[in-house]
Design a protein around this motif. Sequence first.
Motif, mmCIF file in Angstrom:
data_model
loop_
_atom_site.group_PDB
_atom_site.id
_atom_site.type_symbol
_atom_site.label_atom_id
_atom_site.label_comp_id
_atom_site.label_asym_id
_atom_site.label_seq_id
_atom_site.Cartn_x
_atom_site.Cartn_y
_atom_site.Cartn_z
ATOM 1 N N ILE A 115 7.010 -14.344 34.619
ATOM 2 C CA ILE A 115 7.040 -13.190 35.526
ATOM 3 C C ILE A 115 6.178 -12.057 34.976
ATOM 4 O O ILE A 115 5.412 -11.427 35.711
ATOM 5 N N ILE A 116 6.298 -11.782 33.688
ATOM 6 C CA ILE A 116 5.497 -10.730 33.061
ATOM 7 C C ILE A 116 4.010 -11.027 33.241
ATOM 8 O O ILE A 116 3.217 -10.159 33.646
ATOM 9 N N ASP A 117 3.603 -12.269 32.969
ATOM 10 C CA ASP A 117 2.200 -12.653 33.125
ATOM 11 C C ASP A 117 1.782 -12.625 34.591
ATOM 12 O O ASP A 117 0.701 -12.138 34.939
ATOM 13 N N GLY A 118 2.637 -13.166 35.459
ATOM 14 C CA GLY A 118 2.293 -13.269 36.875
ATOM 15 C C GLY A 118 2.109 -11.921 37.533
ATOM 16 O O GLY A 118 1.212 -11.738 38.370
ATOM 17 N N LEU A 119 2.938 -10.960 37.178
ATOM 18 C CA LEU A 119 2.805 -9.619 37.752
ATOM 19 C C LEU A 119 1.502 -8.965 37.303
ATOM 20 O O LEU A 119 0.861 -8.247 38.077
ATOM 21 N N ALA A 120 1.110 -9.227 36.053
ATOM 22 C CA ALA A 120 -0.162 -8.675 35.571
ATOM 23 C C ALA A 120 -1.352 -9.324 36.269
ATOM 24 O O ALA A 120 -2.358 -8.666 36.560
ATOM 25 N N GLU A 121 -1.229 -10.621 36.544
ATOM 26 C CA GLU A 121 -2.327 -11.354 37.172
ATOM 27 C C GLU A 121 -2.400 -11.127 38.678
ATOM 28 O O GLU A 121 -3.438 -11.388 39.295
ATOM 29 N N HIS A 122 -1.311 -10.666 39.290
ATOM 30 C CA HIS A 122 -1.264 -10.444 40.735
ATOM 31 C C HIS A 122 -0.746 -9.026 40.996
ATOM 32 O O HIS A 122 0.375 -8.831 41.468
ATOM 33 N N PRO A 123 -1.548 -8.013 40.676
ATOM 34 C CA PRO A 123 -1.063 -6.619 40.747
ATOM 35 C C PRO A 123 -0.687 -6.150 42.140
ATOM 36 O O PRO A 123 0.012 -5.138 42.281
ATOM 37 N N ASP A 124 -1.131 -6.864 43.176
ATOM 38 C CA ASP A 124 -0.822 -6.444 44.533
ATOM 39 C C ASP A 124 0.260 -7.292 45.188
ATOM 40 O O ASP A 124 0.500 -7.171 46.398
ATOM 41 N N ALA A 125 0.928 -8.130 44.402
ATOM 42 C CA ALA A 125 1.937 -9.028 44.977
ATOM 43 C C ALA A 125 3.109 -8.257 45.562
ATOM 44 O O ALA A 125 3.665 -8.640 46.591
ATOM 45 N N VAL A 126 3.514 -7.186 44.898
ATOM 46 C CA VAL A 126 4.613 -6.337 45.356
ATOM 47 C C VAL A 126 4.218 -4.892 45.101
ATOM 48 O O VAL A 126 3.305 -4.614 44.316
ATOM 49 N N PRO A 127 4.873 -3.925 45.748
ATOM 50 C CA PRO A 127 4.571 -2.513 45.473
ATOM 51 C C PRO A 127 4.717 -2.184 43.991
ATOM 52 O O PRO A 127 5.500 -2.813 43.265
ATOM 53 N N ALA A 128 3.991 -1.182 43.556
ATOM 54 C CA ALA A 128 3.954 -0.850 42.128
ATOM 55 C C ALA A 128 5.333 -0.561 41.560
ATOM 56 O O ALA A 128 5.667 -0.984 40.445
ATOM 57 N N ALA A 129 6.157 0.158 42.300
ATOM 58 C CA ALA A 129 7.499 0.482 41.800
ATOM 59 C C ALA A 129 8.350 -0.771 41.659
ATOM 60 O O ALA A 129 9.118 -0.910 40.696
ATOM 61 N N THR A 130 8.216 -1.679 42.603
ATOM 62 C CA THR A 130 8.962 -2.937 42.527
ATOM 63 C C THR A 130 8.478 -3.769 41.356
ATOM 64 O O THR A 130 9.280 -4.377 40.639
ATOM 65 N N ALA A 131 7.167 -3.807 41.156
ATOM 66 C CA ALA A 131 6.607 -4.555 40.025
ATOM 67 C C ALA A 131 7.130 -4.008 38.702
ATOM 68 O O ALA A 131 7.462 -4.774 37.786
ATOM 69 N N ALA A 132 7.205 -2.688 38.593
ATOM 70 C CA ALA A 132 7.708 -2.078 37.355
ATOM 71 C C ALA A 132 9.160 -2.475 37.107
ATOM 72 O O ALA A 132 9.561 -2.753 35.968
ATOM 73 N N GLN A 133 9.963 -2.505 38.176
ATOM 74 C CA GLN A 133 11.356 -2.914 38.022
ATOM 75 C C GLN A 133 11.465 -4.372 37.611
ATOM 76 O O GLN A 133 12.214 -4.713 36.690
ATOM 77 N N TYR A 134 10.716 -5.254 38.281
ATOM 78 C CA TYR A 134 10.774 -6.672 37.942
ATOM 79 C C TYR A 134 10.324 -6.913 36.505
ATOM 80 O O TYR A 134 10.885 -7.747 35.792
ATOM 81 N N LEU A 135 9.294 -6.188 36.091
ATOM 82 C CA LEU A 135 8.816 -6.308 34.718
ATOM 83 C C LEU A 135 9.900 -5.889 33.735
ATOM 84 O O LEU A 135 10.126 -6.545 32.701
ATOM 85 N N ALA A 136 10.600 -4.808 34.054
ATOM 86 C CA ALA A 136 11.686 -4.340 33.192
ATOM 87 C C ALA A 136 12.822 -5.359 33.140
ATOM 88 O O ALA A 136 13.404 -5.612 32.076
ATOM 89 N N GLU A 137 13.159 -5.960 34.285
ATOM 90 C CA GLU A 137 14.201 -6.979 34.297
ATOM 91 C C GLU A 137 13.799 -8.177 33.440
ATOM 92 O O GLU A 137 14.624 -8.747 32.720
ATOM 93 N N ALA A 138 12.529 -8.568 33.535
ATOM 94 C CA ALA A 138 12.055 -9.697 32.736
ATOM 95 C C ALA A 138 12.132 -9.382 31.246
ATOM 96 O O ALA A 138 12.496 -10.246 30.435
ATOM 97 N N LYS A 139 11.818 -8.164 30.873
ATOM 98 C CA LYS A 139 11.903 -7.800 29.450
ATOM 99 C C LYS A 139 13.350 -7.757 28.978
ATOM 100 O O LYS A 139 13.641 -8.123 27.826
ATOM 101 N N PHE A 140 14.253 -7.334 29.852
ATOM 102 C CA PHE A 140 15.675 -7.377 29.489
ATOM 103 C C PHE A 140 16.117 -8.822 29.266
ATOM 104 O O PHE A 140 16.791 -9.130 28.274
ATOM 105 N N VAL A 141 15.749 -9.722 30.166
ATOM 106 C CA VAL A 141 16.132 -11.126 30.028
ATOM 107 C C VAL A 141 15.514 -11.723 28.768
ATOM 108 O O VAL A 141 16.170 -12.468 28.026
ATOM 109 N N ARG A 142 14.258 -11.406 28.508
ATOM 110 C CA ARG A 142 13.631 -11.923 27.288
ATOM 111 C C ARG A 142 14.351 -11.400 26.047
ATOM 112 O O ARG A 142 14.562 -12.134 25.071
ATOM 113 N N ALA A 143 14.762 -10.147 26.079
ATOM 114 C CA ALA A 143 15.459 -9.564 24.930
ATOM 115 C C ALA A 143 16.801 -10.233 24.683
ATOM 116 O O ALA A 143 17.128 -10.582 23.543
#
Length: 490
Positions: free
Chosen positions: A132-160
């Motif tokens: 997810i972290i890689d995919g969001l970086a590779e597809h910056p327009d897949a979701v709105p920026a605020a949503t992408a930031a949230q998903y990225l944060a969720e992925a980092k929580f899960v990784r942690a």
Amino acid sequence: MIMKQINVNPIRTFALKLAVAVLPLGPALVSCNEKELLNPVPDTSLQDAFLFDTPERVLGQVNGMYAALKNGSFLGGRYLMLADIRGEEFINRTQNVFTGYDAWSHTVTSGSNDASSAWGTAYTAVNAANLIIDGLAEHPDAVPAATAAQYLAEAKFVRAIGYFNLITRYGQPFTKDQGASPGIPLRLKGEKTPANNDLARSTVAQVYAQILADLEAAETDLPLNYSTALLNTTRAHKNSAIALKTRVYLNMGNYAKVVEESKKIVSDTAPFTAATGVRHALQSSIAPVFTTNFTTVESIFSMPMTALNLISGQNSLAYIYNQNVEYNLNPSGILGDATWRATDTRRTEFVRVSGTLSYLKKYNQTNPTLDYVPLIRYAEVLLNYAEAAAKMGDLQKATALLNAVRKRSDATYEFPASATATADALVKTILIERRIELLGEGFRSNDLTRNLLTIPAKGSGGLSAPSIAPTQPEYIFPIPNSELSTNKLL
């Protein structure tokens, strides 16, 4: 159709399957022509081709990441069970290696199921987060920026949380040498092929540093809360990241940081509550938290179960402890502690007596097994804070936090002065309270190892397990053969 066989590390294969499992069946998959059938798109290509091309599919990847955490061999059941039965609170009754006998008896080898189950499934969850972290970086327009930031944060929580559970099982305690010991491979990129199987172990300190970096980033961009109690309990939010940091810093022996993080979500005075985000607090009774309402503000992060999506059989905590009674409570463990009185709600509600034996019934829904699995509760945060405060000499705050947890379930209990008069005595009392409050929630062996305590001997009748000192190799789990055979840098 004949396809070329590829030798792939089983751990990576799990991740690839997870990555494509949540792809919706849309027109692109059903309108195949002969050319497509004879020249199928490889599974590993589906990531780039489809999985980030619509907001719905991106959300599907996020949901799949949480589903990976809930795997029955990981945080949906078995991981927590093995973490508890290594300690002294349970007596094995069956010698069944499929329900943790190797872990209970300290006979885990690199070839044991108990060594491999959490390793593979934890790395699968980590890889799902990395994708997810890689995919969001590779597809910056897949979701709105605020949503992408949230998903990225969720992925980092899960990784942690994935790496925290890996390093505390397969790495030496941080407090042994401030993390200088060899740890585990630290994979920070999504794996789509077996090309990167070979990866050396990072140190324990390096793994902890990554966990904290992920949680700091997650706290910044996670939402304060969601629209429903269910989402507040089952998806990460700001207070989830803060609560997990109190656990991580406690494991590192960094008590000042435990206090600092705790103060973000614990008020200065009783009744202790979180002032921002989800308004976490202890419930007036602990019973409903495990029996009738799994989404109260006490439950900070849990693994949900439904009739169509549950953990059953030998990975289910309800099955192991309460239905098939693979383990009874050790009368010489916390069950026999005189300070855990017969009238304590945690005893009257969560201990079932059958004949001469007592069983844990904290997970009580056995057919089907619909109990949510709590991973972070507010009670743990209060006890983390209490322990850190005691070790820093703030005995008044530590005692107040301790009393909040104890008196919730045993309102008339008064700790004797000798139990709270000194920092050492108070820490010992808090550790006893953790054994009572968090029984069966996966904490006991880590509470022993992070404090560099010997894992006590235990047994009943013909079954027994020896004590294990911090200097013995059995103190931590070995890296499994599935990794050793495919990673040439270990």
